[in-house]
Design an enzyme around this catalytic site. Structure first.
Site, short mmCIF file in Angstrom:
data_model
loop_
_atom_site.label_atom_id
_atom_site.label_comp_id
_atom_site.label_asym_id
_atom_site.label_seq_id
_atom_site.Cartn_x
_atom_site.Cartn_y
_atom_site.Cartn_z
N SER A 1 3.21 7.76 4.04
CA SER A 1 2.75 9.28 5.06
C SER A 1 3.57 9.24 6.17
CB SER A 1 1.64 9.58 4.65
OG SER A 1 0.80 8.55 5.57
N ASN A 2 3.41 8.00 6.92
CA ASN A 2 4.03 7.71 8.16
C ASN A 2 5.35 7.76 7.84
OD1 ASN A 2 2.17 7.08 10.55
ND2 ASN A 2 0.89 6.59 8.72
N ARG B 1 7.40 -17.31 1.08
CA ARG B 1 7.32 -16.80 2.93
C ARG B 1 8.68 -16.56 3.23
NH1 ARG B 1 2.94 -13.93 5.36
NH2 ARG B 1 1.56 -15.02 3.54
N MET C 1 2.39 -4.08 4.18
CA MET C 1 0.61 -5.43 3.89
C MET C 1 1.45 -6.38 3.77
SD MET C 1 -1.38 -2.89 4.27
CE MET C 1 -2.84 -3.44 3.85
N ARG C 2 2.53 -6.42 4.33
CA ARG C 2 2.57 -8.56 4.21
C ARG C 2 2.49 -8.64 5.74
NH1 ARG C 2 1.99 -11.19 0.19
NH2 ARG C 2 2.52 -12.38 0.87
N ASN D 1 4.98 -1.13 15.25
CA ASN D 1 4.35 -1.00 13.71
C ASN D 1 2.93 0.51 14.12
OD1 ASN D 1 2.32 -1.86 11.11
ND2 ASN D 1 0.71 -2.88 12.84
N HIS E 1 -1.08 1.25 13.69
CA HIS E 1 -2.85 0.79 13.34
C HIS E 1 -3.25 1.97 13.60
CE1 HIS E 1 -5.40 -2.45 12.33
NE2 HIS E 1 -5.98 -1.63 13.01
C1 GRF Z 1 -1.55 3.85 7.60
O1 GRF Z 1 -3.48 4.50 8.24
C2 GRF Z 1 -1.20 3.01 8.95
O2 GRF Z 1 -1.76 3.40 10.52
C3 GRF Z 1 -1.85 1.55 8.60
O3 GRF Z 1 -1.42 1.54 6.98
C4 GRF Z 1 -1.43 3.47 6.67
C5 GRF Z 1 -0.18 3.71 5.76
O4 GRF Z 1 -0.47 4.53 5.75
N1 GRF Z 1 -0.99 0.79 8.69
P1 GRF Z 1 0.60 5.69 4.61
O5 GRF Z 1 1.43 4.52 4.03
O6 GRF Z 1 1.78 5.19 5.55
O7 GRF Z 1 0.78 6.38 4.45
#
Ligand code: GRF
Length: 224
Positions: free
Chosen positions: A15-16, A71, A96-97, A113, A115
């Site tokens: 979504s971001n 890695r 997620m890595r 990034n 967060h």
């Molecule tokens: C978001 O909450 C972002 O801040 C975090 O992981 C989530 C990813 O959500 N790092 P999306 O895949 O962007 O919907």
């Protein structure tokens, strides 16, 4: 206007990523989304990116084996793909890595990034649960340059939201996510246009303006 070439790295729904792709559709946006890369081949975000005409690539980290060597090989493939797409800025968006110091140093000042907490509070995972458990009254999200240590690095921007007494991790996450989608495009625009940049260990902003006012929770002045 020269538009910086941006690669977005995802692992999930994206979504971001969508918020960045949508923002970059504006003619005056200083960045162009060149590609979306996922380490999870069936990440939902890849399909969304393709539907928006953005090139995609899956680099499955599991194909490179485990341990240090695996890695390093995964990151070498990632780096090679980023070079190929001509990426000038790399946005992590739910990627997620964990990245090694070699990789983060190589992309220093160009790797950012998002967060879902007001860093440096609540690094790591299960953030929304932990914020509710801790009883914080104000939560939020942070866009930052990535450094070798997880969820740290110079802060580019933050957005704050109140925590409601009856919030669940899901309702809080949704409130924060709405602001993530505003904050990330704004911060990327600042970096891509050169209005903000990394200088040593801090972020320098050319326009020093900050919003006025304060977010206070509970609402002040309410008396029985
Ligand atoms: C978001 O909450 C972002 O801040 C975090 O992981 C989530 C990813 O959500 N790092 P999306 O895949 O962007 O919907």
């Amino acid at each position: 206007m020269i538009r910086k070439r941006v690669a977005i790295l995802i692992s999930g729904r994206g979504s971001n990523m969508s918020a960045l792709i949508d923002a970059a559709k504006a003619k005056d946006y200083p960045a162009k989304i060149s590609c979306v890369i996922s380490n999870i081949p069936d990440a939902a975000g890849l399909e969304t990116a393709r539907a928006n005409g953005v090139e995609t690539l899956a680099i499955d980290h599991r194909a490179f084996g485990k341990g240090k060597e695996g890695r390093a090989a995964f990151e070498a493939a990632l780096d090679e793909a980023l070079q190929r797409f001509g990426a000038e800025i790399v946005c992590l968006a739910g990627f997620m890595r964990l990245l090694t110091a070699e990789f983060t140093e190589r992309w220093q000042g160009e790797l950012i990034n998002i967060h879902p907490s007001l860093l440096p509070s609540f690094k790591g995972l299960d953030i929304h649960e932990r914020m509710i458990e801790a009883g914080v009254k104000i939560a939020g999200c942070t866009v930052h340059f990535v450094s070798a240590e997880t969820d740290s690095g110079p802060i580019i921007g933050q957005a704050a939201v109140p925590v409601a007494p009856d919030d669940t991790p899901a309702s809080l996450a949704a409130r924060i996510l709405e602001q993530e989608h505003r904050l990330y495009p704004e911060c990327l625009a600042q970096i891509a246009s050169g209005r903000a940049h990394l200088d040593e260990d801090s972020v320098v902003r050319l326009d020093g303006a900050a919003p006025s006012g304060a977010l206070i929770n509970p609402i002040p002045g309410i008396r029985p």
